[in-house]
Write an enzyme that holds these catalytic residues in place. Sequence first.
Site, PDB file in Angstrom:
ATOM      1  N   GLU B  29     -45.715 -49.506  -3.188  1.00  9.96           N
ATOM      2  CA  GLU B  29     -45.455 -49.187  -1.402  1.00  9.96           C
ATOM      3  C   GLU B  29     -44.915 -47.816  -1.580  1.00  9.96           C
ATOM      4  O   GLU B  29     -43.623 -47.726  -1.886  1.00  9.96           O
ATOM      5  CB  GLU B  29     -45.139 -50.168  -0.566  1.00  9.96           C
ATOM      6  CG  GLU B  29     -45.796 -51.446  -0.577  1.00  9.96           C
ATOM      7  CD  GLU B  29     -45.026 -52.834  -0.138  1.00  9.96           C
ATOM      8  OE1 GLU B  29     -43.979 -52.498   0.399  1.00  9.96           O
ATOM      9  OE2 GLU B  29     -45.537 -53.919  -0.216  1.00  9.96           O
ATOM     10  N   SER B  59     -48.831 -55.353   0.420  1.00  6.53           N
ATOM     11  CA  SER B  59     -48.825 -56.690   0.109  1.00  6.53           C
ATOM     12  C   SER B  59     -48.352 -56.968  -1.300  1.00  6.53           C
ATOM     13  O   SER B  59     -48.821 -56.526  -2.472  1.00  6.53           O
ATOM     14  CB  SER B  59     -50.560 -56.812   0.102  1.00  6.53           C
ATOM     15  OG  SER B  59     -50.714 -58.045  -0.533  1.00  6.53           O
ATOM     16  N   GLU B  60     -47.114 -57.454  -1.318  1.00  2.00           N
ATOM     17  CA  GLU B  60     -46.661 -57.631  -2.611  1.00  2.00           C
ATOM     18  C   GLU B  60     -47.348 -58.721  -3.339  1.00  2.00           C
ATOM     19  O   GLU B  60     -47.339 -58.446  -4.867  1.00  2.00           O
ATOM     20  CB  GLU B  60     -45.114 -58.181  -2.305  1.00  2.00           C
ATOM     21  CG  GLU B  60     -44.270 -57.156  -1.682  1.00  2.00           C
ATOM     22  CD  GLU B  60     -44.310 -57.001  -0.267  1.00  2.00           C
ATOM     23  OE1 GLU B  60     -45.265 -57.797   0.306  1.00  2.00           O
ATOM     24  OE2 GLU B  60     -44.051 -55.864   0.371  1.00  2.00           O
ATOM     25  N   GLN B  82     -40.758 -52.502  -3.070  1.00  3.77           N
ATOM     26  CA  GLN B  82     -39.685 -51.553  -2.262  1.00  3.77           C
ATOM     27  C   GLN B  82     -38.501 -51.980  -2.250  1.00  3.77           C
ATOM     28  O   GLN B  82     -37.473 -51.413  -2.344  1.00  3.77           O
ATOM     29  CB  GLN B  82     -40.295 -51.354  -1.087  1.00  3.77           C
ATOM     30  CG  GLN B  82     -39.744 -50.162  -0.437  1.00  3.77           C
ATOM     31  CD  GLN B  82     -40.480 -49.611   0.951  1.00  3.77           C
ATOM     32  OE1 GLN B  82     -40.661 -50.222   1.842  1.00  3.77           O
ATOM     33  NE2 GLN B  82     -41.663 -48.659   0.405  1.00  3.77           N
ATOM     34  N   PHE B  83     -38.279 -53.506  -1.981  1.00  2.00           N
ATOM     35  CA  PHE B  83     -36.643 -54.029  -1.886  1.00  2.00           C
ATOM     36  C   PHE B  83     -36.964 -55.485  -2.817  1.00  2.00           C
ATOM     37  O   PHE B  83     -38.176 -55.894  -2.540  1.00  2.00           O
ATOM     38  CB  PHE B  83     -36.302 -54.237  -0.766  1.00  2.00           C
ATOM     39  CG  PHE B  83     -35.935 -53.079   0.035  1.00  2.00           C
ATOM     40  CD1 PHE B  83     -34.340 -52.464  -0.089  1.00  2.00           C
ATOM     41  CD2 PHE B  83     -36.574 -52.170   0.776  1.00  2.00           C
ATOM     42  CE1 PHE B  83     -33.807 -51.541   0.443  1.00  2.00           C
ATOM     43  CE2 PHE B  83     -36.129 -50.764   1.270  1.00  2.00           C
ATOM     44  CZ  PHE B  83     -34.698 -50.470   1.117  1.00  2.00           C
ATOM     45  N   ALA B  84     -36.085 -55.773  -3.497  1.00  7.03           N
ATOM     46  CA  ALA B  84     -36.193 -57.163  -4.139  1.00  7.03           C
ATOM     47  C   ALA B  84     -36.339 -58.219  -3.011  1.00  7.03           C
ATOM     48  O   ALA B  84     -36.869 -59.162  -3.270  1.00  7.03           O
ATOM     49  CB  ALA B  84     -34.862 -57.382  -4.844  1.00  7.03           C
ATOM     50  N   ASP B  85     -36.039 -58.133  -1.678  1.00 12.65           N
ATOM     51  CA  ASP B  85     -35.746 -58.972  -0.662  1.00 12.65           C
ATOM     52  C   ASP B  85     -37.581 -58.961  -0.253  1.00 12.65           C
ATOM     53  O   ASP B  85     -37.702 -60.172   0.373  1.00 12.65           O
ATOM     54  CB  ASP B  85     -35.102 -58.346   0.633  1.00 12.65           C
ATOM     55  CG  ASP B  85     -33.952 -57.750   0.246  1.00 12.65           C
ATOM     56  OD1 ASP B  85     -32.964 -57.990   0.690  1.00 12.65           O
ATOM     57  OD2 ASP B  85     -33.788 -56.775  -0.473  1.00 12.65           O
ATOM     58  N   TYR B  86     -38.318 -58.223  -0.697  1.00 13.07           N
ATOM     59  CA  TYR B  86     -39.787 -58.185  -0.215  1.00 13.07           C
ATOM     60  C   TYR B  86     -40.709 -58.784  -1.661  1.00 13.07           C
ATOM     61  O   TYR B  86     -41.671 -58.806  -1.250  1.00 13.07           O
ATOM     62  CB  TYR B  86     -40.199 -56.935   0.339  1.00 13.07           C
ATOM     63  CG  TYR B  86     -39.332 -56.458   1.391  1.00 13.07           C
ATOM     64  CD1 TYR B  86     -38.924 -57.241   2.130  1.00 13.07           C
ATOM     65  CD2 TYR B  86     -39.035 -55.173   1.564  1.00 13.07           C
ATOM     66  CE1 TYR B  86     -38.188 -56.859   3.449  1.00 13.07           C
ATOM     67  CE2 TYR B  86     -38.208 -54.648   2.533  1.00 13.07           C
ATOM     68  CZ  TYR B  86     -37.812 -55.488   3.534  1.00 13.07           C
ATOM     69  OH  TYR B  86     -36.942 -55.083   4.342  1.00 13.07           O
ATOM     70  N   PRO B  89     -43.204 -62.673  -1.175  1.00 10.33           N
ATOM     71  CA  PRO B  89     -44.913 -63.002  -0.853  1.00 10.33           C
ATOM     72  C   PRO B  89     -45.561 -62.938  -2.267  1.00 10.33           C
ATOM     73  O   PRO B  89     -46.569 -63.405  -2.557  1.00 10.33           O
ATOM     74  CB  PRO B  89     -45.414 -61.664   0.012  1.00 10.33           C
ATOM     75  CG  PRO B  89     -44.217 -61.380   0.696  1.00 10.33           C
ATOM     76  CD  PRO B  89     -43.089 -61.577  -0.287  1.00 10.33           C
ATOM     77  N   HIS B 129     -32.523 -56.241   3.203  1.00  9.80           N
ATOM     78  CA  HIS B 129     -32.301 -54.837   2.270  1.00  9.80           C
ATOM     79  C   HIS B 129     -31.106 -55.299   1.474  1.00  9.80           C
ATOM     80  O   HIS B 129     -30.419 -54.207   0.966  1.00  9.80           O
ATOM     81  CB  HIS B 129     -32.338 -53.996   2.954  1.00  9.80           C
ATOM     82  CG  HIS B 129     -33.292 -53.683   3.880  1.00  9.80           C
ATOM     83  ND1 HIS B 129     -33.499 -54.061   5.248  1.00  9.80           N
ATOM     84  CD2 HIS B 129     -34.474 -52.896   3.965  1.00  9.80           C
ATOM     85  CE1 HIS B 129     -34.235 -53.498   5.826  1.00  9.80           C
ATOM     86  NE2 HIS B 129     -35.163 -53.154   5.285  1.00  9.80           N
TER      87      HIS B 129
HETATM   88  C1  LIG Z   1     -42.700 -57.866   2.972  1.00  9.67           C
HETATM   89  C2  LIG Z   1     -42.230 -56.485   3.112  1.00  9.67           C
HETATM   90  N1  LIG Z   1     -42.615 -55.470   2.241  1.00  9.67           N
HETATM   91  C3  LIG Z   1     -42.188 -54.175   2.462  1.00  9.67           C
HETATM   92  C4  LIG Z   1     -41.279 -53.844   3.472  1.00  9.67           C
HETATM   93  C5  LIG Z   1     -40.751 -52.348   3.539  1.00  9.67           C
HETATM   94  N2  LIG Z   1     -41.256 -51.704   4.905  1.00  9.67           N
HETATM   95  C6  LIG Z   1     -40.685 -51.707   5.941  1.00  9.67           C
HETATM   96  S1  LIG Z   1     -41.544 -51.045   7.283  1.00  9.67           S
HETATM   97  C7  LIG Z   1     -42.427 -50.626   6.392  1.00  9.67           C
HETATM   98  C8  LIG Z   1     -44.103 -49.817   6.939  1.00  9.67           C
HETATM   99  C9  LIG Z   1     -44.487 -50.750   7.825  1.00  9.67           C
HETATM  100  O1  LIG Z   1     -45.873 -49.937   8.361  1.00  9.67           O
HETATM  101  P1  LIG Z   1     -46.525 -50.406   9.497  1.00  9.67           P
HETATM  102  O2  LIG Z   1     -47.075 -51.994   9.215  1.00  9.67           O
HETATM  103  O3  LIG Z   1     -47.779 -49.731   9.660  1.00  9.67           O
HETATM  104  O4  LIG Z   1     -45.692 -50.365  10.871  1.00  9.67           O
HETATM  105  P2  LIG Z   1     -44.843 -49.321  11.567  1.00  9.67           P
HETATM  106  O5  LIG Z   1     -43.592 -49.082  10.841  1.00  9.67           O
HETATM  107  O6  LIG Z   1     -45.879 -48.164  11.388  1.00  9.67           O
HETATM  108  O7  LIG Z   1     -44.654 -49.716  12.989  1.00  9.67           O
HETATM  109  C10 LIG Z   1     -42.435 -51.128   4.973  1.00  9.67           C
HETATM  110  C11 LIG Z   1     -43.404 -50.839   3.676  1.00  9.67           C
HETATM  111  C12 LIG Z   1     -40.988 -54.965   4.322  1.00  9.67           C
HETATM  112  N3  LIG Z   1     -39.982 -54.567   5.408  1.00  9.67           N
HETATM  113  N4  LIG Z   1     -41.380 -56.189   4.177  1.00  9.67           N
END
Ligand SMILES: Cc1ncc(C[n+]2csc(CCOP(=O)(O)OP(=O)(O)O)c2C)c(N)n1
Lengths: 410, 337
Positions: B29, B59-60, B82-86, B89, B129
């Site tokens: 991501e 999509s992890e 992006q973070f180990a917390d994610y 999935p 995070h």
């Molecule tokens: C499972 C998971 N993966 C990655 C992230 C990191 N992350 C936080 S916000 C984001 C982007 C989300 O984009 P979108 O769904 O379009 O929502 P928007 O921020 O544009 O409102 C990402 C990749 C996360 N919070 N959770």
Amino acid sequence: MSDPDRLSLHVPEPAVRPGGQPDFSNVKIPKAGSVPRPEIDVAPEEIRDLAYSIIRVLNRDGEAVGPWAGLLSDDELLAGLKHMMTLRAFDARMVMAQRQGKTSFYMQHLGEEAVSCAFRKALDKGDMNFPTYRQAGLLIADEYPMVEMMNQIFSNESDPLRGRQLPIMYSSKEHGFFTISGNLATQYVQAVGWAMASAIKNDTKIAAAWIGDGSTAESDFHSALVFASTYKAPVILNIVNNQWAISTFQGIARGGSGTFAARGLGFGIPALRVDGNDYLAVYAVAKWAAERARRNLGPTVIEYVTYRVGAHSTSDDPSAYRPKTESEAWPLGDPVLRLKKHLILRGAWSEERHTQAEAEIVDAVIQAQKQAEGHGTLHAGGRPSVRDIFEGVYAEMPPHIRRQRQKAGY
Amino acid sequence: MARMTMIEAVRSAMDVAMGRDDNVVVFGEDVGYFGGVFRCTQGLQAKYGKTRCFDAPISESGIVGTAIGMAAYGLKPCVEIQFADYMYPAYDQITQEAARIRYRSNGDFTCPIVLRMPTGGGIFGGQTHSQSPEALFTHVCGLKVVVPSNPYDAKGLLIASIEDPDPVMFLEPKRLYNGPFDGHHDRPVIPWSKHDLGEVPEGHYTIPIGKAEVRRKGSAVTVVAYGTMVHVALAAAEETGIDAEVIDLRSLLPLDLDAIVQSVEKTGRCVVVHEATLTSGFGGEIASLVQEHCFYHLEAPVVRVAGWDTPYPHAQEWDYFPGPARVGRALVEVMEA
Ligand SMILES: Cc1ncc(C[n+]2csc(CCOP(=O)(O)OP(=O)(O)O)c2C)c(N)n1
Ligand SMILES: [Mg+2]
């Protein structure tokens, strides 16, 4: 170059990158009022077009036109305008507070205020939202106290979540606002479960699921659509397409599907696209979907076409991945200015009253901030107790956590 | 030699690996054009093209699942979560698939993938995070688990991980990205440019997975640590004046048991430190190995210092983080036992 007998990987790219001229000519904008309003018991296959069009009510001149117009009174629209202005002023103050070190992090709604503010008005008390971090308008439009929001943002001694959660990850059952998770998309399928429960118990309440364009790629999004489709759950499946997911343009999540709304079609779920910067259109479409859900007709997918004008969060700088002036080129305009123009045209509002309202709103936000700061900010003044780390993991604190709490000196 | 932050070291490792082997691909991501939210992949797309470094949908499970498929084809994907917390999935793909493909096909198929993920707290990231899920990987047979504590190791270990024939979970302590952090959050940040281990060769080198390193020689007590906690343990040793021997594990799986046993046989005491929650944490594994292998050398019970058994709180971050004061108290405790 490309040999016709050889494969090559397709990696989508946005039309423009920093340094280029913003270009939204590929975003087809139908005329306001041009999209029909079907009966709520319409068969999904009869309205497939609505997943590819954009339902709009406010035209360029600020008039409300077409079959989706005429639902809201002057007073309701004025309240809506004030909610959006409040959310914007609130965001501006909190972004500043973050820069001043009063909190660690903030996420704003700039340009997307109509979506959550108008949507809230289509729900009833007792309905439940499963929001992401970019729907604070649901709280503002339901008159949740700003001070409480700020107490949470500042993680202070009055923080309703006791310092545990990242700023803006609010929770309020009373206001139909499910606790926000930092893990994307998880809440989408939970909303379907809540709606199924309401149906199991022959209740009258409905649920609303929320997700961003980027997060629709997660498996939980697809699980939500299957369950909603199979059980005809009374849920509104909202997709906020603000064009960006941090630095990633919406084409990466959308792939070959024409629109995000069209994802619903394969599941046999009615799917509508709406101008997310048009308060009247958002309300009208949300109301349509809410009525369907309440009449036991099942789920609706709604894609809100909007634009994230601000940075993703206070940790982000969008100039690294999109042209600085892209937001100005966004063809659907600004939701606050559009509603303001409409109200002036209706004779219900004026420039003077707008300027005065703006000042009053900023003042109210500042007053709330003063009050919240009286209870402390992240690094100064009153703060939650260290005990609060250990409380609330379970209903009853098990011995091993009690021992650790004592070890921590509390 | 160059001075590098841990971000630059990780980037340099991928650059070197991609330059040497066309089969190395990098995705995740925001990692393509932008270069990742921590900028670890910055410049790689420009240098190697869009089909070797690209943005993935959020999509992890998809990221890891496609990486496994690419590895089955013969590529060497090094993907970023992006973070180990994610990573959750993707947990099914990691534990039930990546970890067992070699075993269940008897080597017919293999899974040489690397999952890089920022881990640990210290940045006011709250419960999503800040997590340290390493024990969720060490409990899975078939995975290797690496946690570097400095730029020099990060680069050598990441190249070794990419070249490894099996799946490697590569956890990057995010609080160490820009400098060594000893837990004194109220003191000015020290950059890696002021630290010996910020000296990193520009070219190719590897550090073997499964080899620990002694960071401080000592005779009184052995401190077993990894990642951020290595620096915290060093600070605790200085501040208590206790002559601790500090072992930086670098790899949790495979584990350098010899290094631990050798040290504990000498000191007779052992403290295990990690930021992850205590119960069923990796410290429990170390403690039981130490009692199995060094029981007759032990002069005191093995003590664990770890994160509390709660989610990582936002505001009370420094009350949660096992800093030098808590590690220091444990050192005193084992010395007085
Ligand atoms: C499972 C998971 N993966 C990655 C992230 C990191 N992350 C936080 S916000 C984001 C982007 C989300 O984009 P979108 O769904 O379009 O929502 P928007 O921020 O544009 O409102 C990402 C990749 C996360 N919070 N959770
Ligand atoms: Mg988005």
